[in-house]
Design a protein around this motif. Structure first.
Motif, short mmCIF file in Angstrom:
data_model
loop_
_atom_site.label_atom_id
_atom_site.label_comp_id
_atom_site.label_asym_id
_atom_site.label_seq_id
_atom_site.Cartn_x
_atom_site.Cartn_y
_atom_site.Cartn_z
N GLN A 76 0.81 -1.22 0.00
CA GLN A 76 0.00 0.00 0.00
C GLN A 76 0.85 1.27 0.00
OE1 GLN A 76 -3.36 -0.50 -0.21
NE2 GLN A 76 -2.81 -2.68 -0.22
N GLY A 77 2.13 1.15 0.34
CA GLY A 77 3.00 2.32 0.40
C GLY A 77 3.92 2.24 1.59
N GLU A 78 4.81 3.22 1.73
CA GLU A 78 5.74 3.17 2.86
C GLU A 78 5.14 3.76 4.12
OE1 GLU A 78 9.33 5.31 2.25
OE2 GLU A 78 8.36 7.20 1.74
N LEU A 79 3.97 4.38 4.03
CA LEU A 79 3.23 4.85 5.19
C LEU A 79 1.76 4.54 4.94
CD1 LEU A 79 3.63 6.39 7.92
CD2 LEU A 79 2.95 8.47 6.69
N VAL A 80 1.16 3.74 5.83
CA VAL A 80 -0.21 3.26 5.63
C VAL A 80 -1.01 3.52 6.90
CG1 VAL A 80 -1.64 1.27 5.00
CG2 VAL A 80 0.70 1.43 4.14
N ARG A 81 -2.25 3.97 6.74
CA ARG A 81 -3.10 4.24 7.90
C ARG A 81 -3.85 2.97 8.28
NH1 ARG A 81 -6.88 9.25 7.25
NH2 ARG A 81 -4.82 10.19 7.02
N VAL A 82 -3.73 2.61 9.55
CA VAL A 82 -4.41 1.45 10.12
C VAL A 82 -5.22 1.94 11.32
CG1 VAL A 82 -4.08 -0.76 11.30
CG2 VAL A 82 -2.63 -0.17 9.35
N TYR B 19 -0.37 5.14 12.10
CA TYR B 19 0.37 5.23 10.84
C TYR B 19 1.46 4.16 10.84
CZ TYR B 19 -2.15 9.59 10.41
OH TYR B 19 -3.15 10.52 10.31
N PHE B 20 1.31 3.21 9.95
CA PHE B 20 2.19 2.04 9.89
C PHE B 20 3.30 2.31 8.88
CE2 PHE B 20 3.62 -2.19 9.14
CZ PHE B 20 3.22 -2.96 10.23
N VAL B 21 4.57 2.27 9.34
CA VAL B 21 5.69 2.49 8.44
C VAL B 21 6.18 1.15 7.93
CG1 VAL B 21 6.34 4.63 9.60
CG2 VAL B 21 7.45 2.52 10.26
N THR B 22 6.45 1.07 6.63
CA THR B 22 6.81 -0.21 6.03
C THR B 22 8.21 -0.24 5.43
OG1 THR B 22 5.98 0.33 3.82
CG2 THR B 22 4.38 -0.54 5.41
N SER B 23 8.91 0.88 5.40
CA SER B 23 10.22 0.91 4.76
C SER B 23 11.33 1.03 5.81
CB SER B 23 10.33 2.10 3.80
OG SER B 23 10.37 3.32 4.52
N PRO B 24 12.53 0.50 5.51
CA PRO B 24 13.66 0.67 6.42
C PRO B 24 14.01 2.13 6.66
CG PRO B 24 14.16 -1.02 4.80
CD PRO B 24 12.89 -0.35 4.36
N GLU B 25 13.86 2.96 5.63
CA GLU B 25 14.22 4.38 5.74
C GLU B 25 13.34 5.08 6.77
OE1 GLU B 25 15.48 2.59 2.03
OE2 GLU B 25 13.46 2.82 2.89
N LEU B 26 12.03 4.86 6.68
CA LEU B 26 11.13 5.50 7.64
C LEU B 26 11.31 4.90 9.04
CD1 LEU B 26 7.75 6.18 5.82
CD2 LEU B 26 9.76 7.64 6.05
N LEU C 48 6.67 12.72 7.76
CA LEU C 48 7.05 11.32 7.62
C LEU C 48 6.53 10.78 6.30
CD1 LEU C 48 8.57 9.24 9.45
CD2 LEU C 48 6.33 8.39 10.15
N GLY C 49 7.44 10.40 5.45
CA GLY C 49 7.05 9.84 4.16
C GLY C 49 6.22 10.77 3.31
#
Length: 436
Positions: free
Chosen positions: A33-39, A47-54, A328-329
């Motif tokens: 869904q992206g590197e920042l996803v709302r759950v 806000y769920f972060v999915t990338s190592p960078e974030l 963020l993102g």
């Protein structure tokens, strides 16, 4: 920039049913869904972060803009304001008081304690006997943590209560953390068990602290170091602060280590080539004698197996809360926003680890370890909130693996049974012990 909402949201309950039912399967798929996803946790947006960078930004470079999140609020009745929950100047003060207990030389001194505990466990096994390795590893972690923390039998009741109560607290606390707020106030059985466990732990750990205060001597254990520590103003920890840190160390030292060790032997048994290489290295390095701290650095492949186990079976999620507006993102998050990091999702993202569900210790070979993106591997967290006892845990796993591998071969006796709470739990891991 708008933040995409994860699929599967229910009215009022949000994504809680999906999180509790699918667990890691739900969070592993969020990167699509992206590197920042709302759950939504009930009606609470996170806000769920999915990338190592974030992840690195949240845990390290911008860590001053984040405090502990909603999940830690749920555990606060148990761990209080210990290192897991505290923030700001108080967290820095407590970390400075606790850190000397895990200095390199201090950790190294616990090698003999660990070796003795594992050797005694090995002596209790019979050839061909089927062992419940998850129970054995929990008992081992209790012995090692109790001896390191309390030193003498003074802490025996506290350690036994920790064995009983910590699994209850972790299981029920995670359900509370992911559920709408009213659920936590319901007088249901799980909440009563949580509250009763907290009450028991407070009573028994308080007795241990009182016993130490009455004697006031340095017994060379972690509790002595905590209670004798002084901050820059010469002030010691209060009894309440000492309780919070003791329970935090008990929780991490028993439950986390026991789980990791159980999964380590499960994976070694499932992969004959890994087992062969571990045994060959242990035979070469130890030459038939007991392990010492000086051997730790030479057990290169064994440590790779430890690292890969921690990659495969980390904590499911961590939560942070913004202390100020944060970018963020590409999105502007307001003060008070809940942010979620999943070590499990990061460790099983094929962008970070090709074939992520394959157990492969070669990922951690010296010539390949640099391929891992910064922020992609966080079994102990990162930054100024990284687990203070990580070096103790790594040493404990390597000493245990080497000591058992020197004498025994473990074979799976039946398929493992697994439950999921804060991570994957082997509720029954039956293995046959065969002398080498």
């Amino acid at each position: 920039m708008p933040v995409p909402v994860a699929p599967g949201r229910w009215p009022l309950l949000g994504h809680t049913p999906a999180l509790l039912h699918h667990r890691s399967g739900f969070t592993e798929g969020l990167h699509a869904q992206g590197e920042l996803v709302r759950v939504y946790l009930g009606t609470l947006p996170a806000y769920f972060v999915t990338s190592p960078e974030l992840t690195h930004r949240v845990l390290v470079t911008a860590s001053a803009s984040f405090g502990k999140g909603a999940m830690f609020d749920k555990f606060r009745p148990f761990t209080g304001n210990g290192l897991v929950n505290s923030g700001g100047a108080f967290h820095l003060r407590q970390r400075r008081l606790v850190q000397p207990a895990f200095h390199h030389d201090r950790v190294a001194s616990y090698t003999d304690l660990m070796k003795t505990a594992v050797s005694e466990l090995c002596e209790s096994w019979e050839p061909g006997e089927i062992r419940e390795i998850n129970d054995d590893m929990r008992a081992l972690a209790v012995t090692i943590t109790g001896a390191a923390l309390f030193g003498t039998e003074l802490g025996g009741p506290a350690v036994e209560e920790a064995r009983r109560s910590i699994p209850v607290v972790i299981r029920q606390g995670m359900i509370r953390a992911l559920s709408p707020e009213p659920v936590g106030r319901l007088l249901v059985r799980g909440n009563r068990r949580f509250d009763q466990a907290v009450t028991r732990m407070r009573a028994v750990v308080g007795e241990v602290i009182d016993g130490w205060r009455a004697r006031g001597d340095d017994r060379g254990d972690l509790l002595s170091m905590l209670l004798m520590a002084r901050d820059e103003h010469g002030a010691p920890m209060t009894d309440e602060q000492a309780y919070d840190e003791v329970v935090t160390l008990l929780s991490a030292g028993i439950e986390t280590s026991a789980l990791a060790l159980a999964w380590l032997f499960h994976e070694i048994a499932r992969h004959p080539e890994v087992e062969r290489r571990v045994h060959a290295e242990v035979d070469e390095v130890l030459g038939g004698r007991a392990v010492t701290y000086d051997d730790y650095a030479r057990l290169t492949y064994t440590r790779q197996v430890v690292n890969e186990t921690l990659r495969m079976y980390p904590v499911w999620i961590l939560m942070r809360r913004t202390l100020e507006p944060v970018e963020l993102g590409g999105a502007r998050l307001p003060e008070g926003a809940e942010v979620v990091v999943s070590p499990h999702a990061l460790h099983h993202d094929p962008r970070n680890f090709p074939e992520p569900h394959r157990f492969d210790p070669e990922r951690w070979a010296p010539e390949r370890v640099g391929e891992v993106p910064r922020g992609a591997y966080v079994p102990f967290g990162a930054g100024n909130r990284m687990c203070v006892g990580y070096s103790f845990a790594l040493l404990e796993m390597a000493v245990t693996a080497a000591t058992i591998a020197r004498r025994w071969r473990l074979r799976l006796a039946r398929p493992v049974e697994v439950t999921y709470t804060s991570t994957a739990y082997p509720t029954r891991l039956s293995m046959t012990a065969t002398p080498r």
